[in-house]
Design a protein around this motif. Sequence first.
Motif, PDB file in Angstrom:
ATOM      1  N   ASN A   5      25.853 -20.654  27.626  1.00  0.00           N
ATOM      2  CA  ASN A   5      24.692 -20.729  27.203  1.00  0.00           C
ATOM      3  C   ASN A   5      24.562 -22.616  27.094  1.00  0.00           C
ATOM      4  O   ASN A   5      25.498 -22.661  26.148  1.00  0.00           O
ATOM      5  N   PRO A   6      23.513 -23.078  27.306  1.00  0.00           N
ATOM      6  CA  PRO A   6      23.425 -24.714  27.190  1.00  0.00           C
ATOM      7  C   PRO A   6      22.782 -24.867  25.688  1.00  0.00           C
ATOM      8  O   PRO A   6      22.273 -23.884  24.984  1.00  0.00           O
ATOM      9  N   LYS A   7      23.389 -25.467  25.221  1.00  0.00           N
ATOM     10  CA  LYS A   7      22.869 -25.777  23.303  1.00  0.00           C
ATOM     11  C   LYS A   7      21.603 -26.352  23.159  1.00  0.00           C
ATOM     12  O   LYS A   7      21.105 -27.300  23.876  1.00  0.00           O
ATOM     13  N   TYR A   8      21.227 -25.970  21.689  1.00  0.00           N
ATOM     14  CA  TYR A   8      20.041 -26.246  21.541  1.00  0.00           C
ATOM     15  C   TYR A   8      20.807 -27.639  20.519  1.00  0.00           C
ATOM     16  O   TYR A   8      21.068 -27.549  19.725  1.00  0.00           O
ATOM     17  N   ARG A   9      20.201 -29.304  21.157  1.00  0.00           N
ATOM     18  CA  ARG A   9      20.442 -29.551  20.369  1.00  0.00           C
ATOM     19  C   ARG A   9      18.678 -31.034  19.608  1.00  0.00           C
ATOM     20  O   ARG A   9      18.048 -30.513  20.140  1.00  0.00           O
ATOM     21  N   LYS A  10      20.109 -31.637  18.922  1.00  0.00           N
ATOM     22  CA  LYS A  10      19.216 -32.265  18.501  1.00  0.00           C
ATOM     23  C   LYS A  10      19.688 -33.568  18.414  1.00  0.00           C
ATOM     24  O   LYS A  10      20.802 -34.869  18.674  1.00  0.00           O
ATOM     25  N   LYS A  11      17.852 -34.612  18.437  1.00  0.00           N
ATOM     26  CA  LYS A  11      18.667 -35.910  19.181  1.00  0.00           C
ATOM     27  C   LYS A  11      17.489 -36.867  18.167  1.00  0.00           C
ATOM     28  O   LYS A  11      16.449 -36.219  17.844  1.00  0.00           O
ATOM     29  N   LYS A  12      17.831 -38.254  17.859  1.00  0.00           N
ATOM     30  CA  LYS A  12      16.952 -39.202  16.860  1.00  0.00           C
ATOM     31  C   LYS A  12      16.022 -39.844  17.191  1.00  0.00           C
ATOM     32  O   LYS A  12      16.717 -40.115  18.145  1.00  0.00           O
ATOM     33  N   ARG A  13      14.798 -40.204  16.785  1.00  0.00           N
ATOM     34  CA  ARG A  13      14.079 -41.674  17.105  1.00  0.00           C
ATOM     35  C   ARG A  13      13.147 -41.451  16.011  1.00  0.00           C
ATOM     36  O   ARG A  13      13.230 -40.854  14.654  1.00  0.00           O
ATOM     37  N   LYS A  14      12.500 -42.907  15.711  1.00  0.00           N
ATOM     38  CA  LYS A  14      12.113 -43.173  15.065  1.00  0.00           C
ATOM     39  C   LYS A  14      11.069 -42.526  13.922  1.00  0.00           C
ATOM     40  O   LYS A  14      10.587 -41.592  12.815  1.00  0.00           O
ATOM     41  N   SER A  15      10.167 -41.252  14.768  1.00  0.00           N
ATOM     42  CA  SER A  15       9.495 -40.777  14.209  1.00  0.00           C
ATOM     43  C   SER A  15       9.416 -39.155  13.831  1.00  0.00           C
ATOM     44  O   SER A  15       8.957 -37.993  12.985  1.00  0.00           O
ATOM     45  N   GLY A  16      11.344 -39.327  13.875  1.00  0.00           N
ATOM     46  CA  GLY A  16      11.879 -37.623  13.421  1.00  0.00           C
ATOM     47  C   GLY A  16      12.420 -37.199  14.299  1.00  0.00           C
ATOM     48  O   GLY A  16      13.137 -37.442  15.622  1.00  0.00           O
ATOM     49  N   PRO A  17      13.443 -36.625  14.060  1.00  0.00           N
ATOM     50  CA  PRO A  17      14.632 -35.994  15.232  1.00  0.00           C
ATOM     51  C   PRO A  17      13.573 -34.982  15.823  1.00  0.00           C
ATOM     52  O   PRO A  17      12.660 -34.251  15.343  1.00  0.00           O
TER      53      PRO A  17
END
Length: 414
Positions: A5-17
């Motif tokens: 199954n496709p992964k639940y991934r985290k990405k970062k940005r200034k306002s928060g992940p």
Amino acid sequence: MSVKNPKYRKKKRKSGPYAVVEIAGKEYYLGKYNSKASREKYGRLVGEWMMTGRVALPFSTPETPLVMNQVFLAFIRHAKTHYRKEGEQTSEYESMRRIIKDARTRYGSATVSDFGPLAFRSVRQIWIDRGLTRQGINKNAGRLKHILNWAVSMELFPVDRAEAIARVSQLQEYRVDGVEESDEVTLVSLEVVHATIPNMTRTLADMVRVQLLSSCRPGEVCKLTPGAIDRSGDVWEYEVEHHKMRGKKGRERSKKIVYFGPEAQTILLPYLDRPDSEPLFSPAEHTAQLREARTKNRATPASCGNRVGTNRQRKPKKRPGKRWGSKAYGKAVKNVACRTFEMPEGLSDDERKKFAYDHHWTPNRLRHTQATVIRQKFGPEAAQVILGHKSIKTTETYAERDAEKAREVARRVG
């Protein structure tokens, strides 16, 4: 190999992940990372992707419109598990694959919104140009409509497009130039059958005799096993678990019983010594009997030429299976009929066609032959029960009316 199954991934940005998931090459924004809402959206998207056969999400956007190849691939994955009977894929699966193969040649890369009634007619024209009969073309068109309706239920195809295609009418009888009608399946003469049987192997001849005596379908005699026969009474009974009409509307729980009388029992008796789940009639035994007959009729002396069995392939591409298939059984019978009744010379095309139909017969016509005999001797209701039909109208298409009775009435009345 299982697909992950496709992964639940985290990405970062200034306002928060934030959370994302990549499905079918497209990245979807889920919301704040590890939040309840993002987890819920992830589960929904992956679930919908799995329901469509892991091909595409069930919606199309202007940026990433679905194409017909995605729809067809999703249906094929569904069909692999749907069109199965007794653990094996049915012939309908291969029919659906052929329909999709034809449609893909012209509209595989077209978007779903571009596939409408004109595209549907264009695919149908492929079958017209190929020379299929009107009945075959209409059946293929019905299958293609079924594929699109399934896609609608999975939100892979627009409802308005499917409704428009549904309004495309079937080809009408004698309304389209160059499209022929299918030949009606009728009975085969008993004289022709009895003349063909001596040229068959013992296994093939017994299959034909049992089918003729019991009026069962070719597929039913192919699947017959010792454990499926109830031998408690003077008439043996064989309940067909997966018969042709089971699963049709109003026939979900219907039973099909095949009855074996004394003559059929005598034929079946030598085959009952095998395990309960093993088919009575084996293609391997048929092949062995064929080779034995060829060795017996060999013109070259045994002291000359090849020794028996030395010219066979060590690893043949195909080996005889454990159970007959309906097509293989039909092909074997027709091959013997063609050898028994060679085509005469000097016949016109129409005469050759008539001779081939009258003499080069297949097992599905035996049911029509025996149904007519039973109707003449015992009446239409007896034929209906033996054939396992719910409606007497269905029996009428199998059992041909007795023309001699009509002549007798004409002699007395007219």
